[in-house]
Design a protein around this motif. Structure first.
Motif, PDB file in Angstrom:
ATOM      1  N   THR A  57      17.601   9.939 -17.610  1.00 59.15           N
ATOM      2  CA  THR A  57      18.037   8.651 -16.946  1.00 59.15           C
ATOM      3  C   THR A  57      17.620   8.670 -15.705  1.00 59.15           C
ATOM      4  O   THR A  57      16.842   7.540 -15.408  1.00 59.15           O
ATOM      5  N   ASN A  58      17.403   9.650 -14.782  1.00 64.72           N
ATOM      6  CA  ASN A  58      16.645   9.492 -13.753  1.00 64.72           C
ATOM      7  C   ASN A  58      15.187   9.297 -13.677  1.00 64.72           C
ATOM      8  O   ASN A  58      14.653   8.359 -12.996  1.00 64.72           O
ATOM      9  N   PHE A  59      14.463   9.894 -14.874  1.00 64.07           N
ATOM     10  CA  PHE A  59      12.933   9.926 -15.077  1.00 64.07           C
ATOM     11  C   PHE A  59      12.604   8.359 -15.672  1.00 64.07           C
ATOM     12  O   PHE A  59      11.750   7.878 -15.196  1.00 64.07           O
ATOM     13  N   ILE A  60      13.641   7.670 -16.327  1.00 59.31           N
ATOM     14  CA  ILE A  60      13.350   6.423 -16.755  1.00 59.31           C
ATOM     15  C   ILE A  60      13.654   5.454 -15.573  1.00 59.31           C
ATOM     16  O   ILE A  60      12.743   4.499 -15.400  1.00 59.31           O
ATOM     17  N   LEU A  76      13.031   6.194 -12.422  1.00 60.44           N
ATOM     18  CA  LEU A  76      11.704   6.210 -11.727  1.00 60.44           C
ATOM     19  C   LEU A  76      10.597   5.383 -12.158  1.00 60.44           C
ATOM     20  O   LEU A  76      10.014   4.715 -11.643  1.00 60.44           O
ATOM     21  N   ASN A  77      10.379   5.384 -13.433  1.00 60.93           N
ATOM     22  CA  ASN A  77       9.445   4.678 -14.090  1.00 60.93           C
ATOM     23  C   ASN A  77       9.434   3.223 -14.185  1.00 60.93           C
ATOM     24  O   ASN A  77       8.727   2.499 -14.029  1.00 60.93           O
ATOM     25  N   ILE A  78      10.827   2.709 -14.296  1.00 57.46           N
ATOM     26  CA  ILE A  78      11.170   1.477 -14.045  1.00 57.46           C
ATOM     27  C   ILE A  78      10.595   0.984 -12.859  1.00 57.46           C
ATOM     28  O   ILE A  78      10.068  -0.303 -12.591  1.00 57.46           O
ATOM     29  N   SER A  79      11.066   1.650 -11.723  1.00 59.54           N
ATOM     30  CA  SER A  79      10.735   1.195 -10.487  1.00 59.54           C
ATOM     31  C   SER A  79       9.284   1.263 -10.195  1.00 59.54           C
ATOM     32  O   SER A  79       8.823   0.355  -9.516  1.00 59.54           O
ATOM     33  N   ILE A  80       8.466   2.470 -10.900  1.00 58.32           N
ATOM     34  CA  ILE A  80       7.063   2.179 -10.624  1.00 58.32           C
ATOM     35  C   ILE A  80       6.403   1.042 -11.265  1.00 58.32           C
ATOM     36  O   ILE A  80       5.615   0.690 -10.680  1.00 58.32           O
ATOM     37  N   ALA A  81       6.846   0.802 -12.585  1.00 52.33           N
ATOM     38  CA  ALA A  81       6.521  -0.497 -13.209  1.00 52.33           C
ATOM     39  C   ALA A  81       6.514  -1.657 -12.527  1.00 52.33           C
ATOM     40  O   ALA A  81       5.591  -2.334 -12.390  1.00 52.33           O
ATOM     41  N   GLY A  82       7.532  -1.646 -11.762  1.00 48.18           N
ATOM     42  CA  GLY A  82       7.888  -3.059 -10.723  1.00 48.18           C
ATOM     43  C   GLY A  82       6.998  -3.128  -9.662  1.00 48.18           C
ATOM     44  O   GLY A  82       6.461  -4.087  -9.256  1.00 48.18           O
ATOM     45  N   VAL A  92       0.754  -1.240  -0.086  1.00 45.93           N
ATOM     46  CA  VAL A  92      -0.125  -0.066  -0.002  1.00 45.93           C
ATOM     47  C   VAL A  92       0.975   1.257  -0.115  1.00 45.93           C
ATOM     48  O   VAL A  92       0.770   2.133  -0.757  1.00 45.93           O
ATOM     49  N   GLY A  93       2.062   1.129   0.934  1.00 47.42           N
ATOM     50  CA  GLY A  93       2.677   2.501   0.816  1.00 47.42           C
ATOM     51  C   GLY A  93       3.606   2.586  -0.584  1.00 47.42           C
ATOM     52  O   GLY A  93       3.573   3.557  -0.929  1.00 47.42           O
ATOM     53  N   CYS A  94       3.731   1.503  -1.322  1.00 49.82           N
ATOM     54  CA  CYS A  94       4.613   1.391  -2.470  1.00 49.82           C
ATOM     55  C   CYS A  94       3.731   2.050  -3.350  1.00 49.82           C
ATOM     56  O   CYS A  94       3.971   2.878  -4.331  1.00 49.82           O
ATOM     57  N   ILE A  95       2.409   1.828  -3.661  1.00 49.92           N
ATOM     58  CA  ILE A  95       1.180   2.354  -4.304  1.00 49.92           C
ATOM     59  C   ILE A  95       1.191   3.869  -3.944  1.00 49.92           C
ATOM     60  O   ILE A  95       0.961   4.571  -5.142  1.00 49.92           O
ATOM     61  N   LYS A  96       1.121   4.093  -2.837  1.00 53.07           N
ATOM     62  CA  LYS A  96       0.832   5.597  -2.294  1.00 53.07           C
ATOM     63  C   LYS A  96       2.188   6.354  -3.032  1.00 53.07           C
ATOM     64  O   LYS A  96       1.809   7.508  -3.644  1.00 53.07           O
ATOM     65  N   ASN A  97       3.361   5.668  -2.913  1.00 49.78           N
ATOM     66  CA  ASN A  97       4.605   6.338  -3.394  1.00 49.78           C
ATOM     67  C   ASN A  97       4.473   6.820  -4.867  1.00 49.78           C
ATOM     68  O   ASN A  97       5.188   7.840  -5.220  1.00 49.78           O
ATOM     69  N   ILE A  98       3.742   5.906  -5.829  1.00 44.34           N
ATOM     70  CA  ILE A  98       3.661   6.157  -7.098  1.00 44.34           C
ATOM     71  C   ILE A  98       3.029   7.629  -7.315  1.00 44.34           C
ATOM     72  O   ILE A  98       3.724   8.499  -8.077  1.00 44.34           O
TER      73      ILE A  98
END
Length: 340
Positions: A309-312, A314-320, A285-291
């Protein structure tokens, strides 16, 4: 003859109807729905509380440049003590009275609690919101480790792959963080370790039912507020907080008080979510909130420096995070069906 035919029809209708089949099935279904609703409510309550406190703390510590994250932590402990003590006096909540066995029953939760609180506040102060939230995803991996050690839980290969995807994305994002702050990174990683340990130990303490959720909250704050105040006085944090120029600003005062109250609300919501679900679900739940916090921080945080690079990363981490949440949820539902 007619009476016998009527009797047979009645028997067939009883077999085909839910009421005739088994009254217990209806009660069980109703109980399951109620249980699922409580779990969802606890998870939603934690998600909202966690989002609000991150935004408010960021405003107090960064936008208003309040000099002491430790003083914010002390305010949150004090609010917890006052609210729960008042609630007990009014008969709204109940928890055991203080005795010499309490510290032993609580250990090591108070140490983890104050360390988690102060390190999280310091990390919030030093890092921009997108990097703060993406680095917090390490707490999921650490929660898995602590649940494996303390609660003897095991995790599937798919869950492990998605967790490592989140961490891989975090490393990519960190490699191109132009606002890199070593102290901020150290404190947020320390916060991850303490969050994971605290969640696993909290589940263990809640299952034992010695103090209950209100007792754990109250004595966590009561035991640690005095050493924390002494430490803040020794380091000069307390004096800096008291001498801050912004106390005359009513909007700042409102947000500071809200931060203190939300500290209690957050701890209560974490406990509820962990009690009705698990430490791992609380991390999800904390992870979803962090998105949500990540993208809001990019747009409105004011301290995020964009690089591809930073933006990509972040989005890889969000996809995971999204895949991880889906896999964990479906596995939990499958295991419940097997048990039934």
């Amino acid at each position: 003859m007619m009476a016998e035919l009527h009797k047979r029809r009645h028997e067939v209708r009883d077999r085909n109807s839910p009421e005739g089949a088994s009254p217990g099935v209806t009660r069980d279904t109703s109980g399951d729905r109620s249980s699922v609703f409580l779990k969802l409510l606890a998870a939603g309550f934690y998600g909202v509380s966690s989002f609000v406190i991150v935004v408010v703390n960021k405003s107090v510590l960064t936008s208003y440049r309040f000099p002491s994250s430790t003083c914010v932590g002390i305010g949150q402990m004090l609010a917890t003590i006052v609210v729960l003590r008042t609630g007990k006096m009014l008969g709204i909540v109940s928890f055991p009275d203080m005795d010499l066995s309490i510290p032993q029953k609580m250990f090591p939760l108070p140490l983890l609690y104050v360390g988690n609180q102060i390190s999280g506040l310091f990390g919030t102060q030093r890092l921009n919101l997108p990097m703060f939230t993406v680095l917090r995803r390490f707490s999921i991996f650490l929660t898995m480790v602590f649940e494996g050690l303390l609660l003897k839980k095991s995790f599937s290969t798919s869950v492990k792959i998605t967790v490592f995807t989140m961490i891989f994305g975090a490393f990519i994002a960190a490699s191109a963080d132009l606002a890199f702050d070593l102290e901020g990174y150290i404190f947020i990683m320390l916060n991850n370790v303490l969050t994971a340990a605290s969640g696993a130990y909290m589940k263990q303490k809640l299952d034992s039912k010695d103090l209950g959720k209100y007792g754990l909250l109250y004595y966590n704050s009561l035991i640690m507020i005095f050493p924390t105040v002494a430490h803040a006085h020794y380091t000069g944090d307390l004096q800096m907080g008291l001498q801050y120029d912004g106390w005359s600003d009513q909007l700042f005062v409102v947000q500071f008080v809200l931060s203190c109250v939300m500290g209690f609300v957050l701890m209560y919501s974490i406990m509820l979510c962990t009690q009705y679900n698990s430490a791992l679900t609380t991390s999800i739940v904390g992870c979803i909130k962090n998105i949500l916090v990540t993208y809001i921080g990019m747009a409105f945080g004011g301290d995020y420096i964009f690089t591809w690079t930073n933006f990509i990363g972040l989005n890889i981490s969000i996809a995971g995070s999204l895949v991880y949440s889906y896999i964990t949820f479906t596995q939990e539902q499958t295991s419940k069906k097997i048990k039934k």
